[in-house]
Write a protein that holds these residues in place. Sequence first.
Motif, PDB file in Angstrom:
ATOM      1  N   ARG A  26       2.171 -31.456 -38.748  1.00 27.85           N
ATOM      2  CA  ARG A  26       1.077 -31.772 -37.823  1.00 27.85           C
ATOM      3  C   ARG A  26       1.500 -32.707 -36.702  1.00 27.85           C
ATOM      4  N   LEU A  27       2.748 -33.158 -36.709  1.00 27.72           N
ATOM      5  CA  LEU A  27       3.231 -33.978 -35.598  1.00 27.72           C
ATOM      6  C   LEU A  27       3.431 -33.049 -34.401  1.00 27.72           C
ATOM      7  N   THR A  28       2.431 -32.979 -33.572  1.00 24.89           N
ATOM      8  CA  THR A  28       2.482 -32.034 -32.455  1.00 24.89           C
ATOM      9  C   THR A  28       3.428 -32.541 -31.373  1.00 24.89           C
ATOM     10  N   PRO A  29       4.117 -31.620 -30.754  1.00 23.93           N
ATOM     11  CA  PRO A  29       5.003 -32.018 -29.661  1.00 23.93           C
ATOM     12  C   PRO A  29       4.194 -32.588 -28.500  1.00 23.93           C
ATOM     13  N   PRO A  30       4.825 -33.426 -27.695  1.00 23.11           N
ATOM     14  CA  PRO A  30       4.142 -33.922 -26.497  1.00 23.11           C
ATOM     15  C   PRO A  30       3.730 -32.762 -25.594  1.00 23.11           C
ATOM     16  N   GLU A  31       2.770 -33.014 -24.750  1.00 21.53           N
ATOM     17  CA  GLU A  31       2.210 -31.989 -23.861  1.00 21.53           C
ATOM     18  C   GLU A  31       3.299 -31.213 -23.123  1.00 21.53           C
ATOM     19  N   SER A  32       4.314 -31.901 -22.632  1.00 18.47           N
ATOM     20  CA  SER A  32       5.346 -31.223 -21.833  1.00 18.47           C
ATOM     21  C   SER A  32       6.185 -30.237 -22.642  1.00 18.47           C
ATOM     22  N   LEU A  33       6.124 -30.314 -23.993  1.00 21.20           N
ATOM     23  CA  LEU A  33       6.902 -29.407 -24.840  1.00 21.20           C
ATOM     24  C   LEU A  33       6.040 -28.375 -25.565  1.00 21.20           C
TER      25      LEU A  33
END
Length: 148
Positions: A26-33
């Motif tokens: 659930r550790l979502t990537p940052p928006e840019s990724l």
Amino acid sequence: MPDDAVDATVRELLLVMPRLVGRAKRLTPPESLRGFDLAPRHLTLLSLLALDGPQTVSLLAERLGVAPTTVSLLVGDLARKGVLVRRADGADRRRRIVEIAPNSRAAISEWLSPGARAWRVALGPLSPAERRVLVDTLLRYEAALPVS
């Protein structure tokens, strides 16, 4: 002969491991990724590059325990997305060095940071010998799991 203490620990680990994996996923990537459809295999590769710096495909394959062609495919995918760059090795122009693209470094660091912080909290109270036992135990567990 069953070992009740080991069985109790196995029970506890069987309950905690799915929660641990679920939280890590659930550790979502940052928006840019986010638009890059990154999977756990990408995270492992990116972790190696973020923690240890630029490397050859051969070294990455050895450290990941996969074939160089597998790493080449992952690197190619991430290079097309602008996350990684490949450059010629200054010492041997035939070799290619893989590194995180400058514009992706901050986002990748942001993505890896929660996991690194959690490990520091968990490992901080342990002695170096206890940390080694934990890592060795996890590696034996991984090796004992069937590959599907």
